[in-house]
Design an enzyme around this catalytic site. Structure first.
Site, PDB file in Angstrom:
ATOM      1  N   TRP A 105       0.821  -1.214   0.000  1.00 40.22           N
ATOM      2  CA  TRP A 105       0.000   0.000   0.000  1.00 40.22           C
ATOM      3  C   TRP A 105       0.851   1.259   0.000  1.00 40.22           C
ATOM      4  O   TRP A 105       0.543   2.230  -0.701  1.00 40.22           O
ATOM      5  CB  TRP A 105      -0.997  -0.017   1.158  1.00 40.22           C
ATOM      6  CG  TRP A 105      -2.020  -1.080   0.926  1.00 40.22           C
ATOM      7  CD1 TRP A 105      -2.187  -2.237   1.639  1.00 40.22           C
ATOM      8  CD2 TRP A 105      -2.986  -1.138  -0.136  1.00 40.22           C
ATOM      9  NE1 TRP A 105      -3.194  -2.988   1.094  1.00 40.22           N
ATOM     10  CE2 TRP A 105      -3.707  -2.345   0.004  1.00 40.22           C
ATOM     11  CE3 TRP A 105      -3.324  -0.290  -1.191  1.00 40.22           C
ATOM     12  CZ2 TRP A 105      -4.733  -2.725  -0.860  1.00 40.22           C
ATOM     13  CZ3 TRP A 105      -4.349  -0.661  -2.060  1.00 40.22           C
ATOM     14  CH2 TRP A 105      -5.041  -1.864  -1.892  1.00 40.22           C
TER      15      TRP A 105
ATOM     16  N   ASP B  74      -1.528   6.412   6.408  1.00 39.67           N
ATOM     17  CA  ASP B  74      -2.649   5.644   5.848  1.00 39.67           C
ATOM     18  C   ASP B  74      -3.004   4.618   6.918  1.00 39.67           C
ATOM     19  O   ASP B  74      -2.306   3.628   7.089  1.00 39.67           O
ATOM     20  CB  ASP B  74      -2.200   4.976   4.539  1.00 39.67           C
ATOM     21  CG  ASP B  74      -3.251   4.003   3.996  1.00 39.67           C
ATOM     22  OD1 ASP B  74      -4.286   3.808   4.658  1.00 39.67           O
ATOM     23  OD2 ASP B  74      -3.004   3.435   2.910  1.00 39.67           O
TER      24      ASP B  74
ATOM     25  N   LYS C  33     -12.956  -1.608   6.662  1.00 39.38           N
ATOM     26  CA  LYS C  33     -12.317  -2.651   7.475  1.00 39.38           C
ATOM     27  C   LYS C  33     -12.793  -2.555   8.922  1.00 39.38           C
ATOM     28  O   LYS C  33     -13.342  -3.493   9.458  1.00 39.38           O
ATOM     29  CB  LYS C  33     -10.804  -2.522   7.380  1.00 39.38           C
ATOM     30  CG  LYS C  33     -10.326  -2.794   5.950  1.00 39.38           C
ATOM     31  CD  LYS C  33      -9.096  -2.014   5.619  1.00 39.38           C
ATOM     32  CE  LYS C  33      -8.797  -1.926   4.146  1.00 39.38           C
ATOM     33  NZ  LYS C  33      -8.959  -3.133   3.354  1.00 39.38           N
TER      34      LYS C  33
HETATM   35  C1  LIG Z   1      -3.767   0.190   3.929  1.00 37.44           C
HETATM   36  C2  LIG Z   1      -4.647   0.364   2.733  1.00 37.44           C
HETATM   37  N1  LIG Z   1      -4.568   1.498   2.025  1.00 37.44           N
HETATM   38  C3  LIG Z   1      -5.331   1.703   0.941  1.00 37.44           C
HETATM   39  C4  LIG Z   1      -6.235   0.759   0.517  1.00 37.44           C
HETATM   40  C5  LIG Z   1      -7.068   1.021  -0.690  1.00 37.44           C
HETATM   41  O1  LIG Z   1      -8.361   1.281  -0.303  1.00 37.44           O
HETATM   42  P1  LIG Z   1      -9.539   1.486  -1.355  1.00 37.44           P
HETATM   43  O2  LIG Z   1      -9.701   0.196  -2.082  1.00 37.44           O
HETATM   44  O3  LIG Z   1     -10.680   1.829  -0.473  1.00 37.44           O
HETATM   45  O4  LIG Z   1      -9.147   2.590  -2.267  1.00 37.44           O
HETATM   46  C6  LIG Z   1      -6.369  -0.431   1.226  1.00 37.44           C
HETATM   47  C7  LIG Z   1      -7.343  -1.455   0.784  1.00 37.44           C
HETATM   48  O5  LIG Z   1      -7.383  -2.562   1.218  1.00 37.44           O
HETATM   49  C8  LIG Z   1      -5.543  -0.633   2.355  1.00 37.44           C
HETATM   50  O6  LIG Z   1      -5.629  -1.767   3.056  1.00 37.44           O
END
Ligand SMILES: Cc1ncc(COP(=O)(O)O)c(C=O)c1O
Length: 365
Positions: free
Chosen positions: A103, A177, A201
């Site tokens: 991520w 994040d 989540k």
């Molecule tokens: C730590 C983290 N950041 C970003 C995201 C991306 O999120 P989204 O699919 O809501 O854009 C996720 C998705 O699982 C994630 O776990």
């Protein structure tokens, strides 16, 4: 309702508290005698206004958000924030990224469209199984911000202490994040400039994105930043510049009420520690299962593990399904298994998983 429900280990969208789903079901057709379901209400009406205000107040209380931070309910998820953050904070200058998994790697790649995004550290060399001591980070001279992913959902790596940039002689705001561990533990806001996370989540349904941003960071957006994604515009309009994801906010509000009834974040954190300890202990003391993440940064929310004999993977997953243990397959980029054990996963769910893992090992050992 409970009797029919399996234990759901999905990484997100993920398990919700039974009590929240039951309350939402009971209120589906008529919210509090209004004659309307929440989905059908104008976001500008007094009914939704009350839902929104309560959700905000409860979240601020739960996360102990200081007064000099705004709480914004946005849309677009974590991936959209990978663009929205540099659009708002980078001023087209340099921003530093600490890459500890998939991520944060994605965040760095997206930010490169908007600014000079540089890599301050990268743990790819060890398969993203550690963190890097902040003292070792290669920080730029006066970056616009420093980005970390405080819980890497795929790799299972979590910061148990947020880095203190000031102690490193860096005045830049820290961006975290916290999508996959928000509300699972307290946040040290003295070390944070901005935190963002998708709701799907630990907070509620997909569609809602939480942004908590310090006031002094609201007025740095690039002129091309879309108005609906400009933190100042969103803040000045109480997250109602555009139509917000009303139903997701309502459900998240019920989750906040549930979290308060659980005793708040400190109590929830204690339960999360107990659940994670139980599962890691079972993995570490088995001959079949393996978790490669360094012990000091193992995620309490997302526990990836491998079967040493990978030819047993399909049998493991189908046996788990038969016992009502769902969505244990690891992310396709890393393989193996992953048990996500968010706030709403009861201890009994982890106990059932550990029992199954032992039985499976005995059967196939
Ligand atoms: C730590 C983290 N950041 C970003 C995201 C991306 O999120 P989204 O699919 O809501 O854009 C996720 C998705 O699982 C994630 O776990």
């Amino acid at each position: 309702m409970t009797a029919m429900r399996a234990f759901n280990f999905s990484a997100g969208p993920a398990v919700m508290p039974d009590a929240v789903l039951a309350e939402a079901a009971a209120e589906m057709l008529d919210w509090h005698g209004s004659g309307m379901g929440v989905m059908e209400m104008s976001h500008r009406g007094k009914e939704f206004g009350a839902i929104h205000e309560q959700a905000l107040a409860d979240l601020r209380e739960l996360l102990a958000v200081p007064k000099n931070f705004k709480v914004l309910f946005m849309q677009g998820g974590g991936l959209a924030e990978n663009a929205i953050v540099p659009l708002n904070l980078s001023q087209g200058q340099t921003a530093d990224f600490v890459v500890t998994g998939s991520w944060s790697q994605k965040s760095l790649g997206e930010a490169r469209k908007y600014c000079n995004a540089t890599e301050a550290a990268n743990t790819q060399g060890n398969g993203h199984t550690t963190l890097v001591d902040p003292a070792q980070w290669r920080l730029s001279n006066q970056p616009a911000y420093v980005h970390i992913c405080s819980n890497e959902t795929i790799n299972g790596v979590e910061y148990h202490t947020l880095p203190d940039l000031k102690a490193l002689g860096c005045d830049a705001p820290l961006v975290i994040d916290f999508s996959s561990h928000v509300a699972s533990r307290p946040v040290d806001w003295s070390r944070v400039g901005l935190a963002f996370g998708g709701a799907q989540k630990n907070l509620g349904p997909a569609g809602l994105t939480l942004v908590v941003v310090r006031d002094d960071l609201l007025d740095r957006a690039l002129p091309v930043c879309p108005s609906a994604f400009n933190y100042r515009t969103v803040a000045d309009n109480d997250s109602m510049f555009n139509t917000p994801p009303t139903y997701s906010i309502y459900i998240a509000g019920l989750v906040f009420k549930w979290l308060k009834a659980q005793g708040g974040i400190a109590a929830v954190e204690a339960r999360n520690i107990a659940k994670a300890d139980l599962l890691y202990h079972a993995i570490d003391n088995s001959g079949l299962y393996l978790n490669r993440v360094a012990k000091d940064c193992r995620s309490r929310m997302n526990v990836p593990f491998y079967l040493r004999n990978e030819s047993l993977n399909d049998a493991f997953l189908s046996g788990a399904r038969e016992r009502g243990l769902l969505q244990l397959k690891g992310h396709k980029s890393v393989g193996g298994m992953r048990a996500s054990i968010y706030n709403a996963m009861p201890l009994e769910g982890v106990q059932a998983l550990v029992r199954y893992m032992r039985d499976f090992e005995t059967q196939h050992g």
